[in-house]
Design a protein around this motif. Structure first.
Motif: not given
Length: 298
Positions: A74-98
Motif C-alpha cells: 500500500l505504501a509503494e502504491a501511494e508513492q507511485a500515485s504521488q509520482l504520477l500526480r507530480s508528472l501532471q502539470p498543476a492547473q493552480v499556482g504561481k507562474l513568473h515569466l519575463a
C-alpha cells in the motif's frame, strides 16, 4: 495470486481496528461490503487471515505474517500515485515569466490572454526585461521561463524552444534623406548615424556582421537597448535603425534593402537543471501548440 488494493486496505484497516464494524466505518463501507473484500483477498491468497471470535477479529498466523507485506504494498502504491500526480502539470499556482518589451507588446498578448482564460487558477506575473537581464535571472534560478531574442553565444545553462522567426528591417523617418532615395546600398546607410542597441544584443551583432562583410564602417550610437525607444528616436530623425518588421509603423519609412535584411529567432528559455513547476510546464506546452501571433500594440 489475484487481489486488489481496495481489499488490501480493508485487511490492513481491520487488522488495525481489530473489528470489522469499526474498519467498515473507517472506510465508509457496510460491514458486509468490508467482509466481501477481505474474503476475496483470502480466496486469492488461499489462507484465512482472521479468526472471528465473537465480536473480536484476531489475525491468524498467516494474517500476522502477511500484514507487513500488505503495508509495504500500500505504501509503494501511494508513492507511485504521488509520482504520477507530480508528472501532471498543476492547473493552480504561481507562474513568473519575463519577456522583452517588443516580444510582449507585439506577439504575446493573444497567447497570454488565451492561457489565463484556459487556466484561471494560475496566478501569472509578467516582467519586461532585456534579453540579457532575462538570461541572467534564468541562470540564477530566479525565473522559470523567459522570452528572448536568441541565446547568448556559448550558452550552456539553458534550454530553448524556438517560437517565432522575425525579420529585421532598416528604417528611417519619412523626412530623412535616406527616405528620398529609390535605390540604396549599405554604404549609403553608413553615411548616417546608426541607432542600435548594445553590443551584447543579437540585433546589434547581426547588423555589425552584415556591415563587416561589406567592409563598411558604422557610426553607431547606443541610446537604449529598448527597441521602442530606438524607434522613437528614429521617428525624430536622429538616424536609422534596424527594427522587427512588426514595428515598422506609418511614421517610419522601410528602406529598400530587402536583400540585406537579417532574421533572428524568438526563443522561450528555461534552466536545463531546474525542474519546472506545474504551471510553468503547462505554459511551455501551451506555447508549443499555440504559435505566437502578430497583433497591434495599441
Amino acid at each position: 495470486m489475484d487481489f486488489h488494493l481496495a481489499a488490501l486496505k480493508a485487511f490492513v484497516t481491520a487488522a488495525r481496528e481489530a473489528s470489522f464494524s469499526r474498519a467498515a466505518d473507517c472506510l465508509h463501507l457496510t460491514q458486509p461490503g468490508l467482509s466481501k473484500r477481505i474474503r476475496s483477498l483470502e480466496d486469492g491468497l488461499r489462507v484465512e487471515l482472521f479468526d472471528r471470535i465473537g465480536r473480536r477479529t484476531v489475525l491468524t498466523e498467516a494474517g500476522r505474517a502477511f500484514l507487513p507485506h500488505a503495508l509495504r504494498i500500500l505504501a509503494e502504491a501511494e508513492q507511485a500515485s504521488q509520482l504520477l500526480r507530480s508528472l501532471q502539470p498543476a492547473q493552480v499556482g504561481k507562474l513568473h515569466l519575463a519577456t522583452t518589451q517588443h516580444i510582449g507588446l507585439y506577439y504575446l498578448k493573444p497567447v497570454l490572454a488565451d492561457f489565463v482564460r484556459q487556466y484561471p487558477g494560475i496566478d501569472l506575473t509578467v516582467d519586461f526585461k532585456t534579453s540579457a537581464e532575462t538570461h541572467k535571472l534564468l541562470c540564477q534560478g530566479e525565473l522559470e521561463l523567459g522570452f528572448m531574442s536568441e541565446p547568448p553565444l556559448h550558452e550552456q545553462a539553458l534550454d530553448y524552444v524556438a517560437v517565432l522567426e522575425e525579420r529585421l528591417c532598416f528604417a528611417v523617418a519619412g523626412q530623412h534623406p535616406l527616405a528620398l532615395l529609390k535605390a540604396l546600398t549599405l554604404q549609403d546607410l553608413a553615411r548616417y548615424p546608426a541607432l542600435l542597441p548594445g553590443s551584447n544584443t543579437r540585433c546589434r551583432r547581426l547588423i555589425e556582421n552584415l556591415f563587416q562583410q561589406q567592409a563598411t564602417p558604422l557610426d553607431v550610437r547606443e541610446p537604449s537597448n529598448y527597441l521602442e525607444a530606438l524607434r522613437m528616436l528614429v521617428e525624430a530623425g536622429l538616424g536609422w535603425t534596424a527594427l522587427p518588421e512588426v514595428m515598422i509603423s506609418s511614421t517610419l519609412c522601410r528602406l529598400p534593402l530587402a536583400e540585406y535584411e537579417p532574421s533572428r529567432t524568438i526563443m522561450l528559455a528555461y534552466h536545463r537543471k531546474i525542474s519546472l513547476s506545474g504551471p510553468a510546464r503547462l505554459f511551455l506546452e501551451w506555447v508549443k501548440t499555440h504559435p505566437l501571433g502578430v497583433h497591434s500594440a495599441a
